[in-house]
Design an enzyme around this catalytic site. Structure first.
Site, PDB file in Angstrom:
ATOM      1  N   ARG A  24     -32.193  18.476 -33.018  1.00 38.06           N
ATOM      2  CA  ARG A  24     -31.808  17.577 -32.004  1.00 38.06           C
ATOM      3  C   ARG A  24     -32.472  18.434 -30.896  1.00 38.06           C
ATOM      4  NH1 ARG A  24     -27.189  15.621 -34.969  1.00 38.06           N
ATOM      5  NH2 ARG A  24     -26.219  16.405 -33.607  1.00 38.06           N
ATOM      6  N   CYS A  45     -13.865  14.821 -48.692  1.00 31.88           N
ATOM      7  CA  CYS A  45     -12.675  13.886 -48.683  1.00 31.88           C
ATOM      8  C   CYS A  45     -12.776  12.825 -49.707  1.00 31.88           C
ATOM      9  CB  CYS A  45     -12.736  13.408 -47.359  1.00 31.88           C
ATOM     10  SG  CYS A  45     -13.445  15.123 -46.262  1.00 31.88           S
ATOM     11  N   THR A 274     -20.403  35.997 -36.291  1.00 30.94           N
ATOM     12  CA  THR A 274     -19.954  36.774 -36.376  1.00 30.94           C
ATOM     13  C   THR A 274     -20.400  38.359 -36.015  1.00 30.94           C
ATOM     14  OG1 THR A 274     -21.644  37.092 -37.841  1.00 30.94           O
ATOM     15  CG2 THR A 274     -20.671  36.274 -38.837  1.00 30.94           C
ATOM     16  N   PRO A 277     -24.884  40.392 -34.416  1.00 27.94           N
ATOM     17  CA  PRO A 277     -25.332  39.207 -33.553  1.00 27.94           C
ATOM     18  C   PRO A 277     -26.712  37.896 -33.964  1.00 27.94           C
ATOM     19  CG  PRO A 277     -26.417  41.319 -32.835  1.00 27.94           C
ATOM     20  CD  PRO A 277     -25.296  41.383 -34.822  1.00 27.94           C
ATOM     21  N   ASP A 284     -14.553  26.364 -43.447  1.00 29.75           N
ATOM     22  CA  ASP A 284     -13.798  26.937 -44.367  1.00 29.75           C
ATOM     23  C   ASP A 284     -13.293  28.288 -44.337  1.00 29.75           C
ATOM     24  OD1 ASP A 284     -13.165  24.322 -44.592  1.00 29.75           O
ATOM     25  OD2 ASP A 284     -12.812  23.518 -46.857  1.00 29.75           O
ATOM     26  N   TYR A 427       0.905  -1.887 -25.511  1.00 30.14           N
ATOM     27  CA  TYR A 427       1.658  -2.453 -26.367  1.00 30.14           C
ATOM     28  C   TYR A 427       1.534  -4.004 -26.405  1.00 30.14           C
ATOM     29  CZ  TYR A 427       5.794  -5.417 -26.684  1.00 30.14           C
ATOM     30  OH  TYR A 427       6.373  -6.194 -27.232  1.00 30.14           O
TER      31      TYR A 427
HETATM   32  C1  LIG Z   1      17.403  -3.832 -25.202  1.00 31.68           C
HETATM   33  C2  LIG Z   1      17.284  -3.173 -23.765  1.00 31.68           C
HETATM   34  C3  LIG Z   1      18.275  -3.027 -23.243  1.00 31.68           C
HETATM   35  C4  LIG Z   1      17.575  -2.035 -24.062  1.00 31.68           C
HETATM   36  O1  LIG Z   1      17.778  -0.850 -23.352  1.00 31.68           O
HETATM   37  P1  LIG Z   1      17.580   0.698 -23.393  1.00 31.68           P
HETATM   38  O2  LIG Z   1      18.874   1.117 -24.102  1.00 31.68           O
HETATM   39  O3  LIG Z   1      17.536   1.769 -22.278  1.00 31.68           O
HETATM   40  O4  LIG Z   1      16.956   0.632 -24.590  1.00 31.68           O
HETATM   41  P2  LIG Z   1      16.787   1.560 -25.851  1.00 31.68           P
HETATM   42  O5  LIG Z   1      17.444   0.559 -27.265  1.00 31.68           O
HETATM   43  O6  LIG Z   1      14.989   1.272 -26.604  1.00 31.68           O
HETATM   44  O7  LIG Z   1      16.890   2.970 -25.997  1.00 31.68           O
HETATM   45  C5  LIG Z   1      16.322   3.863 -25.469  1.00 31.68           C
HETATM   46  C6  LIG Z   1      17.693   5.056 -25.033  1.00 31.68           C
HETATM   47  O8  LIG Z   1      18.286   5.344 -26.017  1.00 31.68           O
HETATM   48  C7  LIG Z   1      17.879   6.729 -26.427  1.00 31.68           C
HETATM   49  N1  LIG Z   1      17.493   6.958 -27.617  1.00 31.68           N
HETATM   50  C8  LIG Z   1      16.428   6.113 -28.706  1.00 31.68           C
HETATM   51  N2  LIG Z   1      16.471   6.866 -29.649  1.00 31.68           N
HETATM   52  C9  LIG Z   1      16.923   7.419 -29.617  1.00 31.68           C
HETATM   53  C10 LIG Z   1      17.226   8.764 -30.577  1.00 31.68           C
HETATM   54  N3  LIG Z   1      16.905   8.457 -31.681  1.00 31.68           N
HETATM   55  N4  LIG Z   1      18.756  10.192 -30.419  1.00 31.68           N
HETATM   56  C11 LIG Z   1      19.293  10.167 -28.952  1.00 31.68           C
HETATM   57  N5  LIG Z   1      18.414   9.252 -27.837  1.00 31.68           N
HETATM   58  C12 LIG Z   1      17.835   7.966 -28.423  1.00 31.68           C
HETATM   59  C13 LIG Z   1      16.599   7.508 -25.190  1.00 31.68           C
HETATM   60  O9  LIG Z   1      16.712   8.027 -24.935  1.00 31.68           O
HETATM   61  C14 LIG Z   1      16.973   6.313 -24.040  1.00 31.68           C
HETATM   62  O10 LIG Z   1      17.835   6.765 -23.277  1.00 31.68           O
HETATM   63  P3  LIG Z   1      18.054   7.295 -21.935  1.00 31.68           P
HETATM   64  O11 LIG Z   1      17.552   5.859 -20.938  1.00 31.68           O
HETATM   65  O12 LIG Z   1      19.642   7.621 -21.075  1.00 31.68           O
HETATM   66  O13 LIG Z   1      17.024   8.166 -21.461  1.00 31.68           O
HETATM   67  C15 LIG Z   1      16.229  -3.169 -22.952  1.00 31.68           C
HETATM   68  O14 LIG Z   1      15.046  -2.143 -23.444  1.00 31.68           O
HETATM   69  C16 LIG Z   1      15.609  -4.837 -23.150  1.00 31.68           C
HETATM   70  O15 LIG Z   1      16.130  -5.281 -22.556  1.00 31.68           O
HETATM   71  N6  LIG Z   1      14.691  -5.164 -24.257  1.00 31.68           N
HETATM   72  C17 LIG Z   1      14.865  -6.635 -24.543  1.00 31.68           C
HETATM   73  C18 LIG Z   1      13.396  -6.830 -23.538  1.00 31.68           C
HETATM   74  C19 LIG Z   1      11.801  -6.428 -23.576  1.00 31.68           C
HETATM   75  O16 LIG Z   1      11.852  -5.449 -23.043  1.00 31.68           O
HETATM   76  N7  LIG Z   1      11.271  -7.397 -22.998  1.00 31.68           N
HETATM   77  C20 LIG Z   1       9.895  -7.226 -23.042  1.00 31.68           C
HETATM   78  C21 LIG Z   1       9.210  -6.638 -23.539  1.00 31.68           C
HETATM   79  S1  LIG Z   1       8.966  -8.036 -25.469  1.00 31.68           S
HETATM   80  C1  LIG Z   2     -24.425  13.403 -42.035  1.00 36.19           C
HETATM   81  C2  LIG Z   2     -24.797  14.959 -41.527  1.00 36.19           C
HETATM   82  C3  LIG Z   2     -25.678  15.637 -41.384  1.00 36.19           C
HETATM   83  C4  LIG Z   2     -24.856  14.430 -39.893  1.00 36.19           C
HETATM   84  O1  LIG Z   2     -24.666  15.388 -38.914  1.00 36.19           O
HETATM   85  P1  LIG Z   2     -25.070  14.953 -37.560  1.00 36.19           P
HETATM   86  O2  LIG Z   2     -26.507  14.120 -36.795  1.00 36.19           O
HETATM   87  O3  LIG Z   2     -24.519  15.696 -36.856  1.00 36.19           O
HETATM   88  O4  LIG Z   2     -23.817  13.335 -36.911  1.00 36.19           O
HETATM   89  P2  LIG Z   2     -23.793  12.259 -36.884  1.00 36.19           P
HETATM   90  O5  LIG Z   2     -24.485  11.437 -37.646  1.00 36.19           O
HETATM   91  O6  LIG Z   2     -22.207  12.029 -36.555  1.00 36.19           O
HETATM   92  O7  LIG Z   2     -24.273  12.549 -35.750  1.00 36.19           O
HETATM   93  C5  LIG Z   2     -23.586  12.579 -34.237  1.00 36.19           C
HETATM   94  C6  LIG Z   2     -24.826  13.346 -33.346  1.00 36.19           C
HETATM   95  O8  LIG Z   2     -25.071  11.110 -33.096  1.00 36.19           O
HETATM   96  C7  LIG Z   2     -25.035  11.619 -31.520  1.00 36.19           C
HETATM   97  N1  LIG Z   2     -24.495  10.364 -32.149  1.00 36.19           N
HETATM   98  C8  LIG Z   2     -23.853   9.045 -32.790  1.00 36.19           C
HETATM   99  N2  LIG Z   2     -23.277   7.900 -32.116  1.00 36.19           N
HETATM  100  C9  LIG Z   2     -23.682   7.592 -31.563  1.00 36.19           C
HETATM  101  C10 LIG Z   2     -24.824   6.828 -30.087  1.00 36.19           C
HETATM  102  N3  LIG Z   2     -24.095   5.796 -30.337  1.00 36.19           N
HETATM  103  N4  LIG Z   2     -25.154   7.211 -29.009  1.00 36.19           N
HETATM  104  C11 LIG Z   2     -25.854   8.378 -28.859  1.00 36.19           C
HETATM  105  N5  LIG Z   2     -25.844   9.281 -29.462  1.00 36.19           N
HETATM  106  C12 LIG Z   2     -24.804   8.824 -30.839  1.00 36.19           C
HETATM  107  C13 LIG Z   2     -24.054  12.385 -31.224  1.00 36.19           C
HETATM  108  O9  LIG Z   2     -23.481  12.912 -29.763  1.00 36.19           O
HETATM  109  C14 LIG Z   2     -23.910  13.872 -32.105  1.00 36.19           C
HETATM  110  O10 LIG Z   2     -25.649  14.378 -31.625  1.00 36.19           O
HETATM  111  P3  LIG Z   2     -24.887  15.721 -31.029  1.00 36.19           P
HETATM  112  O11 LIG Z   2     -23.887  16.908 -31.878  1.00 36.19           O
HETATM  113  O12 LIG Z   2     -26.363  15.751 -30.209  1.00 36.19           O
HETATM  114  O13 LIG Z   2     -24.351  15.346 -29.646  1.00 36.19           O
HETATM  115  C15 LIG Z   2     -23.267  16.118 -41.452  1.00 36.19           C
HETATM  116  O14 LIG Z   2     -22.246  15.112 -41.052  1.00 36.19           O
HETATM  117  C16 LIG Z   2     -22.277  15.533 -42.552  1.00 36.19           C
HETATM  118  O15 LIG Z   2     -22.704  16.590 -43.554  1.00 36.19           O
HETATM  119  N6  LIG Z   2     -21.933  15.266 -43.047  1.00 36.19           N
HETATM  120  C17 LIG Z   2     -20.846  14.513 -44.443  1.00 36.19           C
HETATM  121  C18 LIG Z   2     -20.162  15.929 -44.502  1.00 36.19           C
HETATM  122  C19 LIG Z   2     -18.906  15.831 -44.691  1.00 36.19           C
HETATM  123  O16 LIG Z   2     -18.640  16.073 -43.283  1.00 36.19           O
HETATM  124  N7  LIG Z   2     -18.212  16.781 -45.394  1.00 36.19           N
HETATM  125  C20 LIG Z   2     -16.077  16.323 -44.703  1.00 36.19           C
HETATM  126  C21 LIG Z   2     -16.132  14.955 -44.263  1.00 36.19           C
HETATM  127  S1  LIG Z   2     -16.249  13.468 -46.094  1.00 36.19           S
END
Ligand SMILES: CC(C)(COP(=O)(O)OP(=O)(O)OC[C@H]1O[C@@H](n2cnc3c(N)ncnc32)[C@H](O)[C@@H]1OP(=O)(O)O)[C@@H](O)C(=O)NCCC(=O)NCCS
Ligand SMILES: CC(C)(COP(=O)(O)OP(=O)(O)OC[C@H]1O[C@@H](n2cnc3c(N)ncnc32)[C@H](O)[C@@H]1OP(=O)(O)O)[C@@H](O)C(=O)NCCC(=O)NCCS
Ligand SMILES: Cc1cc2nc3c(=O)[nH]c(=O)nc-3n(C[C@H](O)[C@H](O)[C@H](O)COP(=O)(O)OP(=O)(O)OC[C@H]3O[C@@H](n4cnc5c(N)ncnc54)[C@H](O)[C@@H]3O)c2cc1C
Ligand SMILES: Cc1cc2nc3c(=O)[nH]c(=O)nc-3n(C[C@H](O)[C@H](O)[C@H](O)COP(=O)(O)OP(=O)(O)OC[C@H]3O[C@@H](n4cnc5c(N)ncnc54)[C@H](O)[C@@H]3O)c2cc1C
Lengths: 547, 547
Positions: A24, A45, A274, A277, A284, A427
């Site tokens: 390229r 892989c 390496t 030059p 790997d 979220y």
């Molecule tokens: C239920 C609710 C009152 C909980 O409030 P809260 O106690 O602040 O939240 P959590 O239960 O997630 O706990 C978070 C607190 O526990 C702490 N905490 C969480 N996991 C912890 C862990 N493994 N070890 C130590 N602390 C932990 C966090 O640090 C955080 O405390 P801080 O704010 O003082 O740092 C509030 O999240 C709620 O009303 N949620 C439902 C409503 C809602 O969000 N609706 C919209 C989304 S659907």
């Molecule tokens: C197949 C292989 C030769 C392809 O090499 P490659 O052409 O460099 O890679 P891709 O086909 O992913 O294409 C990437 C190139 O296309 C470009 N490209 C990808 N999508 C693009 C898009 N939508 N529009 C414009 N350019 C795009 C990228 O910019 C990149 O070009 P650049 O390096 O010049 O920036 C090489 O990836 C390979 O041997 N893979 C298999 C082996 C392997 O990785 N094994 C371990 C994991 S299982």
């Protein structure tokens, strides 16, 4: 840009990416890609998932074929072509055509090495038997599938991510599966208490998990192989799969006198250059710098390999692209669970002496009133002075990848736990919660930094001092299911009434199920003049640590 | 901290959060929570899912009960208690007990207003009929369920997220469902071409979607209601649900002489303090500042409400917490699809005169060879000078939430598209790709910034000038499925051979399916001295824009 002749060794992640990017950038350069195997650009892989059957068609693993590489990129792709030496003075490679056995040379202006890493095969007696296999490419995969055909049992040696994926694949195909791991935990880069959740999952899905066990010898046996284990056991299996790690394929580089790093990976600068030059190396095979510790590391993952290949090509064709180190963001599916991680682990922090504090939270992956939510156990490491996020690990059945990705960006951007408190994430009930697990981790860590609550960790819970008293603030029904030895139960709802029974001279070590009620209890106690700390992550974390 | 008497108006997201946080900060304060309705702390966001049946048990929607609030937080919760006026001089509220009709007063040291926002009911003739319902709380939900019982058809008026969730809920329950939206698109905050993917999905799942249509009157009809539509049609349905948006419940604030913002929301500073130094306001009722535009805005979402409640409590009890504006990160599930967004939309950029460039990519949600991957259509807005990420929108069946969350953090942290190129995100085949969609968006945008490729957009594709020529570089089979009028087909694989047929005086407008091959074609053409640009997002984006 001058017209260049670019040679590339290795035709998969790093090599093929470098080749494509090179074309390229320069339509006129001569680009030759040498690959020892029969395929280029395959999905390493995906190999375990074809063995396990999730990826039904083998062909899907071939991301690009040599023909497509020619048509799209006009690249001279030479498969079954092993580069056997590099002559740096002459700027010339010697290549062996594996079909004909013939050798020939090819000169370069620039060279990219992307030879990858090879599975480690330690000198265990009997390791060279035909039923002891490793997995790196499609041919290995075919061999494993063939060896398994009609058989009943298999052992996987090594509980890293490839070992875990293989154990899953084998169970998917209903093999009796044993997973043998030398360490007390699988998934080495993760911290042990996080990995312990995987141990449960592996056992739940019928994997015979043997931790702290090694294979001392492989012995020939009728229809398979006998594994002699460090605990003295003899395990007979039809097939053994060795997955104890990989090591950089650095032989070519070593022979050519290129500098290696302390880890054994090829040494490169941030331009992927390496010590020569004209020679770049990626993937790997190279040593990288760990983003959080600054230490040299081997982090053999596909994302870095792909991006490094691209960066090397940029720099060869006049660009100025630098690689900004590796965080080690990784994920592995283990049956219905996933473990993800990014940045610093506690292990690594201890090893490198980085100062840290840690918190655990176990919130739901999305609004718990909406179906399909599962708890995520999230561990966050942060700098106890600045609050900077240093690392995160998560285990759960849903939403682990998302939280680790969010935290990976936070770490990259140098954000603090206070930034996590404020993070505005998507979220709606099917996807998250009004307060995301990442926000929770931020709240909890920030409360510690602000001094609103002091923490204690499981180690202390196991050995309280005389002046300390463990208090379980859960409800009696929960306590019945198990508690920390020596703990007194005062349910949170009764705490305010029972303050008179407590002693201002003692330190109360408070815990609940996940840490929330423990925190509420601590706020009540502190404001009433009692000394107390809260067990971060609560009894759930205790169970993980002591599992 | 002095002992305080804190009164809170509104017992759900913002109010309950403020109450809980206040108690954690001050064990001795007197805290009274007034809620007009019978419930506190309920899951507003779950209401449509109980109507649709996904959340089977009504009780699950009650996140916390008054009893639990007392036990955990020692808060005086007064439901069925409407605050009817605020006397700022006396620092006193007048409250009406809705059970007894009695009124009484209560003094405060500090007051938090979290009255939320009420569904808009414009003065359309007939709107007050009993079968024209709105949805805000559990009682509304019960009324809707009752009205629908045994019935066949329903209309939802308004295609915002609540309208979309209601349309889905109704179809889940097999009602004949019509969705009526005044604008040419649903999901107002999103850009139209992104919303067009939702239009397809709605129709696929049997929603009768009527865009650019309004209801001019509701007429009483036997067993239901007749909707008179702006296109002259009369639509008979059993039940009509009005979901055309919400407006801040600002009456109390207005009557008390508190300052309002230009949007009609209560004006607050970054500490959530109103124009009265003893009164804080949070949640849907307040005006916020849009993080990317700096403009005043109403962004009624649960995450901000919860966090603002926490911040208000902090500041009341001696803390210094500030709210750092709202990005508008949001997501909505529409049958099998999700639409997510964060930061600046193109609409908003145009309206506010922010300069931007945009790119589209349509990569797979995870490795396409692993089952369950789906394309994500991702639009990224960035600063054409600095590369700073300004906004993102995504639509797809999988992984939309994750990419928007990652980009939300990037926007918050002030990252550029170059940072997105390097982002190190989790990769294993079930979760992502070695190059994540976020990396792709970064690559594509960075290539534009570096000048490696120039873009054109669909508007230009529809009206090419005389010196311009559209070239479709897809394969003939793909072209058969539809192309841009006037385009000549030269498949990418043949382009190098056909360069002689092209004209250096013309400008070639290149496109493919998603943009990748078009980019490759442009690289070939540019380096051979031809003028060209690439259609970002390719034919897929063209189809979205022209749908
Ligand atoms: C239920 C609710 C009152 C909980 O409030 P809260 O106690 O602040 O939240 P959590 O239960 O997630 O706990 C978070 C607190 O526990 C702490 N905490 C969480 N996991 C912890 C862990 N493994 N070890 C130590 N602390 C932990 C966090 O640090 C955080 O405390 P801080 O704010 O003082 O740092 C509030 O999240 C709620 O009303 N949620 C439902 C409503 C809602 O969000 N609706 C919209 C989304 S659907
Ligand atoms: C197949 C292989 C030769 C392809 O090499 P490659 O052409 O460099 O890679 P891709 O086909 O992913 O294409 C990437 C190139 O296309 C470009 N490209 C990808 N999508 C693009 C898009 N939508 N529009 C414009 N350019 C795009 C990228 O910019 C990149 O070009 P650049 O390096 O010049 O920036 C090489 O990836 C390979 O041997 N893979 C298999 C082996 C392997 O990785 N094994 C371990 C994991 S299982
Ligand atoms: C089973 C398995 C599962 C994996 N799963 C994941 C995962 O889920 N996520 C993840 O991030 N990573 C995963 N990886 C790792 C990922 O595949 C590697 O990080 C990535 O492929 C490294 O790219 P590379 O170019 O350095 O090496 P490779 O992709 O290994 O390519 C190197 C190529 O160079 C060739 N070669 C070596 N020496 C020579 C020579 N002298 N002459 C010619 N050719 C030569 C080799 O034959 C090989 O094909 C997995 C790997 C395996 C084996
Ligand atoms: C159907 C529906 C679905 C939603 N889905 C989502 C979603 O998926 N994601 C998302 O982010 N947001 C969603 N929301 C929005 C989210 O619920 C609100 O942003 C959030 O609840 C706002 O919190 P609040 O405290 O400002 O107001 P509310 O939660 O509305 O609480 C205000 C309370 O104050 C009470 N009140 C008002 N005036 C008085 C008074 N004078 N005296 C006493 N009490 C009073 C009201 O009765 C009300 O219960 C949804 C809302 C609805 C209605």
């Amino acid at each position: 840009m001058n017209m260049k002749k670019l040679l590339i060794i290795g035709g998969v992640a790093g090599g093929a990416s470098a080749a494509a990017r090179a074309r390229r950038l320069d339509e006129n350069a001569e680009i030759i890609l040498f690959e020892r195997g029969p395929d280029i650009s395959f999905a390493n892989c995906g190999l375990p998932y074809h063995i396990g059957g999730a990826i039904a068609e083998r062909d899907k693993l071939l991301v690009t074929t040599p023909a497509a590489m020619v048509a799209k990129f006009n690249i001279d792709v030479r498969v079954l072509s092993e580069v056997v030496s590099i002559d740096r003075d002459k700027k010339e490679l010697t290549i062996k055509n594996l079909k004909t056995g013939e050798e020939y040379t090819e000169a370069y202006d620039a060279l990219v090495l992307s030879p990858g890493a090879a599975p480690i095969r330690p000198p265990i007696p009997g390791i060279d038997q035909p039923n002891v296999l490793t997995l790196r490419n499609l041919e290995d995969m075919d061999r494993i599938i063939e060896a398994l055909a009609g058989k009943k049992s298999a052992a996987v040696i090594g509980g890293g991510y490839i070992g875990l994926e293989m154990a899953e694949a084998l169970r998917e195909k209903k093999y009796d599966t044993t997973l043998i791991e030398l360490a007390p935990q699988v998934m080495g880069p993760a911290d042990p208490e996080m990995a312990s959740l995987l141990h449960q999952e592996l056992r739940l899905f019928g994997v015979n998990l043997k931790l702290e066990t090694s294979v001392t010898a492989f012995e020939e046996a009728r229809n398979g192989v006998d594994l002699i284990l460090s605990d003295g056991d003899r395990l007979h299996v039809d097939v053994a799969i060795l997955a104890i790690g990989v090591k950089p394929e650095a032989t070519l580089a070593i022979d050519a006198g290129l500098e290696l790093g302390v880890t054994g990976g090829i040494k490169v600068d941030d331009h992927m250059l390496t010590s020569d030059p004209s020679i770049y190396a990626v993937g790997d095979a190279v040593e990288v710098t760990d983003f959080t510790t600054g230490q040299p590391a081997l982090i053999p993952l596909a994302g870095p390999a792909n991006r490094q290949g691209r960066i090397a090509a940029d720099n060869i064709f006049g660009g100025d692209s630098s690689y900004k180190n590796t965080q080690g963001t990784a994920i592995c599916k283990v049956f219905n669970m996933a473990i993800g991680m990014t940045g610093l682990s506690e292990k690594m922090a201890k090893r490198t002496g980085v100062s840290y504090e840690k918190v655990y939270v176990h919130p739901a992956s999305h609004a718990s009133y909406y179906p399909g939510s599962h708890p995520i156990s999230l561990k966050l490491l942060f700098d106890p002075q600045t609050g900077k996020v240093l690392g995160a690990q998560a285990v759960g059945a849903d939403g682990v990848d998302k939280r680790i990705d969010v935290l990976a960006v936070a770490i990259r951007a140098g954000l603090t736990v206070h930034d996590l408190e404020e993070m505005e994430l998507t979220y709606a009930p099917p996807f998250g919660s009004a307060k995301d697990p990442v926000n929770y981790a931020g709240f909890v860590a920030s409360n510690v930094l602000r001094g609103d609550v002091a923490l204690f960790h499981v180690e202390e819970a196991c050995n309280p001092a005389d002046h300390q008293k463990l208090i379980d603030v859960r409800n009696p029904e929960e306590v019945e299911g198990g508690t920390i030895p020596g703990a007194k139960n005062i349910p949170l709802g009764q705490l305010r009434e029972k303050l008179a029974d407590l002693d201002k001279e003692r330190e109360y070590l408070i815990f609940c199920q996940v840490g929330l009620r423990g925190y509420l209890a601590c706020r009540i106690l502190t404001q009433n003049g009692f000394k107390c700390r809260n067990l971060t992550g609560g009894y759930k974390t205790y169970s993980m640590v002591t599992a």
